[in-house]
Write a protein that holds these residues in place. Structure first.
Motif, PDB file in Angstrom:
ATOM      1  N   LYS A  15       0.836  -1.203   0.000  1.00 34.42           N
ATOM      2  CA  LYS A  15       0.000   0.000   0.000  1.00 34.42           C
ATOM      3  C   LYS A  15       0.867   1.247   0.000  1.00 34.42           C
ATOM      4  N   LEU A  16       0.548   2.195  -0.831  1.00 35.39           N
ATOM      5  CA  LEU A  16       1.376   3.395  -0.887  1.00 35.39           C
ATOM      6  C   LEU A  16       0.756   4.551  -0.118  1.00 35.39           C
ATOM      7  N   GLU A  17      -0.549   4.506   0.005  1.00 39.42           N
ATOM      8  CA  GLU A  17      -1.276   5.664   0.502  1.00 39.42           C
ATOM      9  C   GLU A  17      -1.897   5.359   1.847  1.00 39.42           C
ATOM     10  N   ALA A  18      -2.194   6.382   2.586  1.00 38.20           N
ATOM     11  CA  ALA A  18      -3.017   6.217   3.771  1.00 38.20           C
ATOM     12  C   ALA A  18      -4.435   5.878   3.332  1.00 38.20           C
ATOM     13  N   SER A  19      -5.227   5.299   4.228  1.00 36.60           N
ATOM     14  CA  SER A  19      -6.579   4.952   3.803  1.00 36.60           C
ATOM     15  C   SER A  19      -7.514   6.154   3.915  1.00 36.60           C
ATOM     16  N   THR A  46      -7.724  10.085   3.407  1.00 35.70           N
ATOM     17  CA  THR A  46      -6.967  11.152   2.744  1.00 35.70           C
ATOM     18  C   THR A  46      -7.817  12.407   2.607  1.00 35.70           C
ATOM     19  N   GLU A  88      -8.785  13.527   0.045  1.00 38.99           N
ATOM     20  CA  GLU A  88      -9.758  13.316  -1.037  1.00 38.99           C
ATOM     21  C   GLU A  88     -10.979  12.532  -0.552  1.00 38.99           C
ATOM     22  N   ASP A 133      -7.629  -2.374   2.952  1.00 39.63           N
ATOM     23  CA  ASP A 133      -7.399  -0.932   3.054  1.00 39.63           C
ATOM     24  C   ASP A 133      -8.393  -0.265   4.010  1.00 39.63           C
ATOM     25  N   GLN A 164      -2.719  11.467   7.733  1.00 36.75           N
ATOM     26  CA  GLN A 164      -2.150  12.419   6.790  1.00 36.75           C
ATOM     27  C   GLN A 164      -2.312  13.821   7.376  1.00 36.75           C
TER      28      GLN A 164
END
Ligand SMILES: Cc1ncc(COP(=O)(O)O)c(C=O)c1O
Ligand SMILES: Cc1ncc(COP(=O)(O)O)c(C=O)c1O
Lengths: 478, 478
Positions: free
Chosen positions: A2-6, A8, A10, B251, B315
């Motif tokens: 996984k590259l991203e936080a869950s 965000t 967005e 996720d 984040q």
């Protein structure tokens, strides 16, 4: 991998991204940074920061009321009663409260609307204030007025006939309202207070705001802050009647934020409830939410988090839904409720706590009378400042002339002119006030809000800072 | 003339209409009505109501901890320190707290995340618990855990790719979760705890629930309650690892409700934070929200309303949005924060308050150990009852056999069989417990939740009531 936080920017609840609360915003953060710099010995044109950003009397030096604090102490630790030299009426009050707590412990959950004793005291307070019957069943305690204001606004967060709901709020306003409307996804319908008429609510402006917002939204409710924050005015009875008639005509639910009702120097306070009652039918049959808090008034116990809403004439299913949603959060703090109990039923002549209470109350009143008068006088004798009469609350909201060159300098920095002004004031004098942008102001006018309840010397120092700073500011940017 | 109220069941926020909170629901209302009837002398087959509906230790007779209450008393009223015979460590603690309050008053607003002192203490507590670094900046205090749980869930209330967001919650669950999801318009994705496996979380069941909910919603987060409420189990380290791996694969943001972490008899408690950390990358990089409260643990100060969330690896823009929304509500109660401070840093050997503290703690531990053992034994020796081992919390959630004829009688009354059972139990014995319907249960099984921390005699009386009642119930309906 996984590259991203869950969660965000967005996919977070987008409404949260637009919540702003200027009172604890960037200017306060800068003030705190300056305080740290001062501690480290960074040279500044001043030796300390004067915080005037938040309406918090204890933070400004008001001493807690002895009666309240003795009650709190013994409610928390009844065993101290034997040893401690506290008056009999304190002990009796504590006994009454503990009798209403399960097992006598403030550590047990209370009913979710609050202890029955405290709600009854609130009702008695309201009856004595208005000469109108009040019921403990209509009273819902919360963790500060903020908590119950949010709970009441939550009820309006619903589309009606395919349109989003809107709530009318004053400009300027206390940013709890704008922030909470943002979080709830409610549309803001701004109405301007008439600065040239001592911040009155003008029916034609209410009508204008209503009609404008109605194009895209269904306007459901109107918030009135009386006495005003940040504006400090107390509404006349006539003006309140006008607002009620307007709300009736437009079928709006009235939210009366009356938290400063006891922070008034000499004008009479008229509650919306009383005025509605006296106007008779059909107005006396309207719904109403009125808010009061222990954070304000003479008690000024902000940190204890105790306030309430009186919710009048709700439909039974509406009241039931409100109660259920409140119950999920268990209950408001019981020690806060104890303080509210004291604020609602203060010591009276003949009781042992009365003399000290009366002396403390007189001191608080003197400070308010003195500071409102001095602030009013000062602001109206600084060339380029204008300030309406300050009837009460604990704020002043002077209008400030900002020269075109200063406005240009602000734009360069991506700031509004009043933000620029307050930031310069902070950097040059150490005085921390909140720019009008945080509360709202008529386009092209600039204000700041300052609290005014500092100890005499600090207050005078602050007033001197405003005067000197503004003079230099005008010289620099003219 | 207006005929209708402006706020109605039709135009109120429709989400509020579906909020339910069984712990303070109809069965409690009936219990209160019975209490009033008893007072009036209405004859009943019992002389008093035994309330076992809510997890509130003080209400069940646990004495407040002297250390906490002395600190609260002096924090509220420092003047009492001179007269009152309180130990030196109490005075010192109060001094530390007051040094972090503006002007030394618990009546001043604190920073909105809580006093820096208290957040630092929380971080130290977490570090000592897990052997993993903790930062005060990740700690956000609230008016009870409920407050911060709601605040965290609010972040997920957003459509993603045109789908509503869903949150996975256990069945059975603590109804704060179902109620708050309803209010926020979040979809519930129920996963079943495996009653036949001591209420473990089964990966295949998590997967099933995830896939099922994913048809119509975007599943964003998973709530785990450990130790369980209402179920009382403590999860094994292996089971927690499985949950973390599942959440990583799908996720999901983990919300670990760990409020009962100190209410455990003999099993080891593994925090999600620690397990994630020990699992290493990629799991140690996942976001996490973990909840603790002063309402539980040994302090059990429900009425003071103090809890916190540790929010890990958010984040920056997400964290900022969370902070802004919190700031609007000002701050959690400062006296509650004082109690939390005591719960996080308890008296240690050598300090003057230690002996009494240790004695009080031992008493609390004895009660928990005794009641869990007795409840477990009793429930498994009543024919028709079954109860998993009770590792901790303060509840039991026995499964109860309800004969077909009783189920039919329930249907006649429009009640679920377990509601009918609990209502009969209340009417015939005065014991007030909450039907499994309020927490959830596998279809066709019936449970109730009872708190188990009553004083010995009352507890034994309650256990006898269950036994006798169930026997008669089976006789009547077989
Ligand atoms: C106008 C107004 N309403 C409500 C509040 C909320 O106060 P609290 O939540 O402390 O009761 C404030 C606080 O400053 C206020 O100024
Ligand atoms: C599992 C669980 N989480 C959270 C809470 C919330 O507790 P509080 O809001 O009193 O801190 C409770 C209270 O019973 C609980 O049982």
């Amino acid at each position: 991998m996984k590259l991203e936080a869950s969660l965000t920017a967005e996919n977070i609840n987008q409404k949260l991204l637009s919540v702003e609360y200027a009172v604890r915003g960037p200017i306060l953060q800068r003030a705190q940074a300056i305080e740290r710099e001062l501690e480290k010995g960074v040279p500044k044109p001043f030796t300390r920061v004067v915080r005037a950003n938040i309406g918090d009397c204890h933070a400004l030096g008001q001493k807690p009321f002895t009666f309240i604090r003795q009650v709190l102490a013994l409610a928390a630790c009844p065993e101290l009663a034997a040893a401690a030299a506290v008056p009999e009426d304190v002990k009796q009050r504590v006994q009454e409260i503990r009798d209403d707590c399960i097992q006598g412990s403030v550590g047990a959950y209370s009913p979710s609307a609050g202890l029955s004793l405290v709600r009854t005291r609130v009702a008695q307070f309201l009856e004595a204030r208005d000469g109108v019957p009040a019921s403990a069943d209509d009273v819902h305690l919360g963790s500060g007025a903020s908590d119950v204001i949010k709970a009441v606004l939550t009820m309006f967060a619903e589309q009606v006939d395919g349109k989003p709901s809107a709530v009318m709020i004053p400009v300027p306003q206390y940013p709890l309202f704008s922030g909470t409307l943002s979080e709830l996804g409610l549309v803001r319908a701004d109405y301007q207070l008439a600065e040239e008429q001592a911040w009155a609510l003008q029916p034609h402006e209410l009508e204008r705001a209503y009609l404008q917002a109605s194009e895209a939204a269904r306007v459901r409710a109107i918030v009135v802050i009386n006495p005003g924050n940040p504006t400090g005015q107390v509404l006349t009875r006539e003006n309140i009647e006008e607002v009620i008639k307007f709300a009736y005509r437009r079928d709006l639910f009235i939210l009366a934020d009356e938290v400063y009702q006891e922070n008034i120097v000499s004008k009479p306070f008229h509650s919306f409830k009383k005025v509605m009652h006296e106007m008779g039918a059909p107005y006396s049959g309207m719904e109403l939410a009125s808010f009061v808090t222990c954070s304000k008034g003479w008690a000024a116990e902000c940190g204890l988090r105790a306030g309430f809403v009186e919710l009048l004439r709700l439909q039974p299913r509406v009241a039931a839904a409100f109660r259920s949603a409140r119950a999920v959060m268990q209950c408001p703090t019981v020690l806060g409720q104890c303080a509210l109990d004291c604020a609602m039923k203060r010591p009276v002549p003949g009781e042992p706590s009365y003399p000290q209470f009366a002396a403390e109350l007189a001191a608080v009143r003197r400070v308010l009378a003195d500071r409102t008068a001095t602030a009013y006088h000062t602001f109206n004798t600084i060339p380029g400042y204008f300030c309406n009469p300050i009837d009460g609350s604990m704020f002043a909201y002077p209008r400030v002339e900002i020269p075109e060159r200063a406005q240009a300098a602000a734009r360069e920095l991506g700031l509004s002119p009043d933000e620029f002004y307050c930031l310069r004031l902070l950097e040059e004098t150490g005085v921390c006030v909140i720019p009008g942008t945080g509360f709202g102001q008529r386009a092209g006018t600039f204000h700041f809000r300052t609290t005014i309840l500092h100890p005499r010397d600090e207050f005078q120092h602050m007033m001197d800072c405003f005067r000197r700073f503004h003079q230099t500011f005008l010289e620099n940017y003219s």
